[in-house]
Scaffold this motif. Structure first.
Motif, short mmCIF file in Angstrom:
data_model
loop_
_atom_site.label_atom_id
_atom_site.label_comp_id
_atom_site.label_asym_id
_atom_site.label_seq_id
_atom_site.Cartn_x
_atom_site.Cartn_y
_atom_site.Cartn_z
N CYS A 85 8.37 -69.48 -7.47
CA CYS A 85 9.29 -68.66 -6.67
C CYS A 85 9.86 -69.50 -5.55
O CYS A 85 9.14 -70.28 -4.91
CB CYS A 85 8.59 -67.44 -6.09
N ILE A 86 11.16 -69.36 -5.32
CA ILE A 86 11.82 -70.03 -4.19
C ILE A 86 12.23 -68.96 -3.19
O ILE A 86 12.92 -68.01 -3.54
CB ILE A 86 13.07 -70.81 -4.65
N ILE A 87 11.72 -69.11 -1.97
CA ILE A 87 12.09 -68.18 -0.91
C ILE A 87 12.80 -68.97 0.20
O ILE A 87 12.66 -70.20 0.27
CB ILE A 87 10.86 -67.43 -0.34
N GLY A 88 13.52 -68.25 1.04
CA GLY A 88 14.20 -68.94 2.13
C GLY A 88 15.40 -68.14 2.58
O GLY A 88 15.90 -67.29 1.84
N PRO A 89 15.89 -68.44 3.79
CA PRO A 89 17.00 -67.67 4.33
C PRO A 89 18.29 -67.85 3.54
O PRO A 89 18.44 -68.79 2.77
CB PRO A 89 17.17 -68.22 5.76
N SER A 90 19.20 -66.93 3.75
CA SER A 90 20.52 -66.98 3.14
C SER A 90 21.22 -68.27 3.55
O SER A 90 21.15 -68.68 4.70
CB SER A 90 21.29 -65.75 3.64
N GLY A 91 21.84 -68.93 2.58
CA GLY A 91 22.57 -70.16 2.87
C GLY A 91 21.70 -71.41 2.86
O GLY A 91 22.18 -72.51 3.14
N SER A 92 20.42 -71.27 2.50
CA SER A 92 19.53 -72.44 2.54
C SER A 92 19.68 -73.33 1.30
O SER A 92 19.13 -74.43 1.27
CB SER A 92 18.07 -71.99 2.71
N GLY A 93 20.41 -72.85 0.29
CA GLY A 93 20.66 -73.68 -0.88
C GLY A 93 19.93 -73.25 -2.15
O GLY A 93 19.94 -73.96 -3.16
N LYS A 94 19.35 -72.07 -2.13
CA LYS A 94 18.55 -71.60 -3.27
C LYS A 94 19.39 -71.48 -4.55
O LYS A 94 19.02 -71.98 -5.60
CB LYS A 94 17.89 -70.25 -2.94
#
Ligand code: ADP
Ligand code: MG
Length: 240
Positions: free
Chosen positions: A31-40
């Motif tokens: 799973c990849i988590i992270g804020p909006s715009g982080s490049g996911k």
């Protein structure tokens, strides 16, 4: 199965992926988590060749993922993608949405493709919707059709880009259940998600991405319960 090695990617002058590396082994759920715009999304799109990258390498089963090489067609059939906004063909029935890829891309016979599609639609709980059109389905049902469509290509791995983010809250569970079943059957999956419960329960590993770089990665019990980095802690405090 998937190896991402030090990839960089800029849009114009802005570097949005700044040296990301990770591996996904067969049968793993990452799973990849992270804020909006982080490049996911950009990372997922690079993995199945929807987007080019500037440097570094991505390999799938040892073959370089290169959008400018014709090998990309084969790689794309093996790495399916499920999007936030379903992307179903609006003027086609549920059954036709699921058979389209096998018939057009893999050259399968219509009867065989339909038999498999019926099986897959049963699997996602939509055996009674074969002749329905996307506009007459709920968002959760549409996303389950999209998952059946991804499975119809008989992929080796599936990339999910926030598959439940566009859904009303009461419809999230039915989609996560289908995804959990797939994980339990051993499907290799990379899942960008804000569903921390899903990540905690299903992921083998979680990556926390921020500003185009992996800040921290680890098993969900460690990363989600006892994040080492302050930035991961801050993010988790905001989303949980
Ligand atoms: P996430 O999925 O984590 O929200 P994205 O991968 O969509 O992040 O975007 C990462 C960064 O790249 C953002 O700053 C976004 O604005 C930018 N970006 C994404 N796609 C493009 C594009 N096609 N052209 C220009 N900038 C883009
Ligand atoms: Mg995104």
């Amino acid at each position: 199965m998937i190896k991402v090695d030090d990839i960089h990617k800029s849009f114009g002058a802005v570097e949005v992926i700044k040296g990301v590396s990770f591996e996904v082994k067969q049968g793993e759920v990452v799973c990849i988590i992270g804020p909006s715009g982080s490049g996911k999304s950009t990372i997922l799109r690079c993995i199945n060749g929807l987007e080019t990258y500037d440097s570094g390498t991505i390999t799938f089963d040892g073959r370089k993922v290169d959008p400018s090489d014709k090998s990309i067609v084969g790689i794309r059939t093996q790495v399916s993608m499920v999007f936030q906004r379903f992307n179903l063909f609006p003027h086609r029935s549920v059954l036709a949405n699921v058979t389209e890829g096998p018939i057009q891309v893999k050259g399968e016979k219509k009867a065989a493709a339909e038999a498999m599609a019926v099986e897959l639609l049963e699997k996602v709980g939509l055996a009674n919707k074969l002749d329905a059109f996307p506009e007459n389905l709920s968002g959760g049902q549409q996303q389950r059709v999209a998952i059946a469509r991804a499975l119809a290509m008989r992929p080796s791995a599936i990339l999910f880009d926030e598959p439940t983010s566009a859904l009303d809250p009461e419809l999230v569970g039915e989609v996560l259940t289908v995804m959990r079943d797939l994980a339990n059957e051993g499907m290799t999956m990379v899942v960008v998600t804000h569903e921390m419960g899903f990540a905690r329960e299903v992921a083998d590993r979680v990556l926390f991405l921020e500003s185009g770089g992996i800040v921290e990665e680890g098993p969900p019990k460690e990363l989600l319960r006892n994040p080492r980095h302050e930035r991961t802690q801050d993010f988790l405090h905001r989303v949980i």
